[in-house]
Design a protein around this motif. Structure first.
Motif, PDB file in Angstrom:
ATOM      1  N   LEU A 104       0.812  -1.209   0.000  1.00 29.08           N
ATOM      2  CA  LEU A 104       0.000   0.000   0.000  1.00 29.08           C
ATOM      3  C   LEU A 104       0.850   1.266   0.000  1.00 29.08           C
ATOM      4  O   LEU A 104       0.556   2.233  -0.707  1.00 29.08           O
ATOM      5  CB  LEU A 104      -0.921  -0.026   1.227  1.00 29.08           C
ATOM      6  CG  LEU A 104      -2.009   1.017   1.336  1.00 29.08           C
ATOM      7  CD1 LEU A 104      -2.992   0.897   0.183  1.00 29.08           C
ATOM      8  CD2 LEU A 104      -2.740   0.878   2.670  1.00 29.08           C
ATOM      9  N   LEU A 105       1.926   1.267   0.785  1.00 23.79           N
ATOM     10  CA  LEU A 105       2.752   2.466   0.928  1.00 23.79           C
ATOM     11  C   LEU A 105       3.868   2.586  -0.117  1.00 23.79           C
ATOM     12  O   LEU A 105       4.468   3.647  -0.258  1.00 23.79           O
ATOM     13  CB  LEU A 105       3.357   2.534   2.336  1.00 23.79           C
ATOM     14  CG  LEU A 105       2.371   2.722   3.489  1.00 23.79           C
ATOM     15  CD1 LEU A 105       3.123   2.805   4.810  1.00 23.79           C
ATOM     16  CD2 LEU A 105       1.500   3.955   3.293  1.00 23.79           C
ATOM     17  N   LYS A 106       4.150   1.507  -0.834  1.00 25.82           N
ATOM     18  CA  LYS A 106       5.262   1.499  -1.789  1.00 25.82           C
ATOM     19  C   LYS A 106       5.213   2.663  -2.785  1.00 25.82           C
ATOM     20  O   LYS A 106       6.227   3.358  -2.960  1.00 25.82           O
ATOM     21  CB  LYS A 106       5.316   0.158  -2.520  1.00 25.82           C
ATOM     22  CG  LYS A 106       6.550  -0.008  -3.375  1.00 25.82           C
ATOM     23  CD  LYS A 106       6.605  -1.401  -3.984  1.00 25.82           C
ATOM     24  CE  LYS A 106       7.874  -1.562  -4.795  1.00 25.82           C
ATOM     25  NZ  LYS A 106       7.976  -2.914  -5.357  1.00 25.82           N
ATOM     26  N   PRO A 107       4.069   2.935  -3.453  1.00 26.51           N
ATOM     27  CA  PRO A 107       4.047   4.058  -4.402  1.00 26.51           C
ATOM     28  C   PRO A 107       4.312   5.408  -3.724  1.00 26.51           C
ATOM     29  O   PRO A 107       4.997   6.265  -4.274  1.00 26.51           O
ATOM     30  CB  PRO A 107       2.627   4.027  -4.981  1.00 26.51           C
ATOM     31  CG  PRO A 107       2.112   2.672  -4.705  1.00 26.51           C
ATOM     32  CD  PRO A 107       2.795   2.195  -3.459  1.00 26.51           C
ATOM     33  N   LEU A 108       3.787   5.570  -2.506  1.00 25.73           N
ATOM     34  CA  LEU A 108       3.996   6.814  -1.767  1.00 25.73           C
ATOM     35  C   LEU A 108       5.468   6.987  -1.393  1.00 25.73           C
ATOM     36  O   LEU A 108       6.049   8.069  -1.566  1.00 25.73           O
ATOM     37  CB  LEU A 108       3.125   6.810  -0.509  1.00 25.73           C
ATOM     38  CG  LEU A 108       3.207   8.035   0.391  1.00 25.73           C
ATOM     39  CD1 LEU A 108       2.734   9.286  -0.341  1.00 25.73           C
ATOM     40  CD2 LEU A 108       2.390   7.810   1.658  1.00 25.73           C
ATOM     41  N   PHE A 194      -2.546  -2.320  -5.756  1.00 24.68           N
ATOM     42  CA  PHE A 194      -1.234  -2.010  -5.209  1.00 24.68           C
ATOM     43  C   PHE A 194      -0.212  -3.123  -5.336  1.00 24.68           C
ATOM     44  O   PHE A 194       0.980  -2.865  -5.301  1.00 24.68           O
ATOM     45  CB  PHE A 194      -1.355  -1.600  -3.727  1.00 24.68           C
ATOM     46  CG  PHE A 194      -2.007  -0.265  -3.553  1.00 24.68           C
ATOM     47  CD1 PHE A 194      -1.251   0.895  -3.537  1.00 24.68           C
ATOM     48  CD2 PHE A 194      -3.375  -0.159  -3.417  1.00 24.68           C
ATOM     49  CE1 PHE A 194      -1.839   2.131  -3.384  1.00 24.68           C
ATOM     50  CE2 PHE A 194      -3.988   1.080  -3.266  1.00 24.68           C
ATOM     51  CZ  PHE A 194      -3.218   2.226  -3.248  1.00 24.68           C
ATOM     52  N   LYS A 195      -0.670  -4.356  -5.467  1.00 24.20           N
ATOM     53  CA  LYS A 195       0.298  -5.456  -5.618  1.00 24.20           C
ATOM     54  C   LYS A 195       0.626  -5.620  -7.082  1.00 24.20           C
ATOM     55  O   LYS A 195      -0.255  -5.556  -7.939  1.00 24.20           O
ATOM     56  CB  LYS A 195      -0.288  -6.746  -5.048  1.00 24.20           C
ATOM     57  CG  LYS A 195      -0.334  -6.712  -3.536  1.00 24.20           C
ATOM     58  CD  LYS A 195      -0.538  -8.086  -2.952  1.00 24.20           C
ATOM     59  CE  LYS A 195      -0.413  -7.979  -1.432  1.00 24.20           C
ATOM     60  NZ  LYS A 195      -0.764  -9.215  -0.778  1.00 24.20           N
ATOM     61  N   GLN A 196       1.905  -5.835  -7.342  1.00 25.61           N
ATOM     62  CA  GLN A 196       2.346  -6.024  -8.737  1.00 25.61           C
ATOM     63  C   GLN A 196       1.808  -7.337  -9.261  1.00 25.61           C
ATOM     64  O   GLN A 196       1.792  -8.340  -8.541  1.00 25.61           O
ATOM     65  CB  GLN A 196       3.868  -5.991  -8.820  1.00 25.61           C
ATOM     66  CG  GLN A 196       4.445  -4.629  -8.478  1.00 25.61           C
ATOM     67  CD  GLN A 196       5.959  -4.648  -8.503  1.00 25.61           C
ATOM     68  OE1 GLN A 196       6.559  -5.694  -8.499  1.00 25.61           O
ATOM     69  NE2 GLN A 196       6.546  -3.479  -8.524  1.00 25.61           N
ATOM     70  N   SER A 197       1.374  -7.325 -10.497  1.00 25.93           N
ATOM     71  CA  SER A 197       0.876  -8.574 -11.099  1.00 25.93           C
ATOM     72  C   SER A 197       2.016  -9.558 -11.255  1.00 25.93           C
ATOM     73  O   SER A 197       3.124  -9.201 -11.585  1.00 25.93           O
ATOM     74  CB  SER A 197       0.235  -8.294 -12.451  1.00 25.93           C
ATOM     75  OG  SER A 197       1.137  -7.605 -13.287  1.00 25.93           O
ATOM     76  N   LYS A 198       1.687 -10.815 -11.014  1.00 21.04           N
ATOM     77  CA  LYS A 198       2.727 -11.858 -11.042  1.00 21.04           C
ATOM     78  C   LYS A 198       2.942 -12.363 -12.445  1.00 21.04           C
ATOM     79  O   LYS A 198       2.062 -12.388 -13.241  1.00 21.04           O
ATOM     80  CB  LYS A 198       2.339 -12.980 -10.095  1.00 21.04           C
ATOM     81  CG  LYS A 198       2.324 -12.496  -8.673  1.00 21.04           C
ATOM     82  CD  LYS A 198       1.779 -13.547  -7.734  1.00 21.04           C
ATOM     83  CE  LYS A 198       1.706 -12.974  -6.314  1.00 21.04           C
ATOM     84  NZ  LYS A 198       1.032 -13.760  -5.391  1.00 21.04           N
TER      85      LYS A 198
END
Length: 198
Positions: A104-108, A194-198
């Motif tokens: 959730l916080l990764k882009p921020l 928010f999670k990268q597609s696998k």
């Protein structure tokens, strides 16, 4: 029965009070680790369920940084941005896993790292969150009253004569049902956006 109901509503009133850290109370100067843990204990200590429970420890802060949930400090000092992020993490970890918080916080965090505070109004994001949380807690009080009335209306006449444990069990079950639905929706939003597609 009235006495027990009054006690229940006083618990709801206690929860409904939003005693979050106001943006103006967050120091604008950089702080060392000990100062941060002291600040959090002073400002959020009232939220502890058990007096022995820590709000925030040095180990937690170090782990958040190591897990890349928190931006690294500069010269062992933590900025206002760190403080806001730690408050957000504290709120999120009440419900979400650390992996979900990281997603959730990764882009921020990436935006903060690349653009710095000038392009991202972390203050505004935080103030908006606190404002909405305050409104939600206000409506929680009213919603709880309606929920309790529905429970009472559905109990048998036999149970209405005493403030039974059945009634309290139903209160807890309905609270948990609502919390579960909201938690699942939050997880689905994180998984979808928010999670990268696998």
């Amino acid at each position: 029965m009235k006495l027990e109901e009054d006690k229940l509503f006083s618990l709801v009133e206690e929860i409904s009070k939003c005693n979050e850290i106001d943006i103006r109370d967050i120091p604008c100067i950089d702080l060392y680790m000990d100062q941060i843990t002291t600040f959090f204990d002073e400002k959020l200590g009232h939220l502890k369920r058990d007096e022995k429970d820590p709000i925030l420890t040095k180990t937690m802060i170090n782990n958040y940084t190591k897990d890349k949930v928190l931006i690294p400090p500069k010269s062992k000092k933590y900025s206002k941005e760190h403080m806001i992020l730690l408050i957000l993490i504290y709120n999120l970890k009440q419900i979400l896993s650390i992996n979900d918080i990281k997603s959730l916080l990764k882009p921020l965090l990436k935006d903060l790292e690349v653009n710095g505070h000038e392009n991202i109004s972390l203050d505004h994001l935080y103030s908006t969150f606190i404002g909405i949380k305050t409104e939600e807690l206000d409506s929680f009080n009213k919603d709880f009253e309606n929920r309790l009335k529905r429970i009472k209306d559905n109990l048998s006449e036999k149970n209405k004569h005493e403030y039974s444990k059945h009634e309290l069990l139903l209160v807890v079950l309905t609270l948990i049902s609502q919390a579960y639905a909201q938690k699942r929706l939050a997880e689905k939003i994180i998984d979808s956006y928010f999670k990268q597609s696998k």
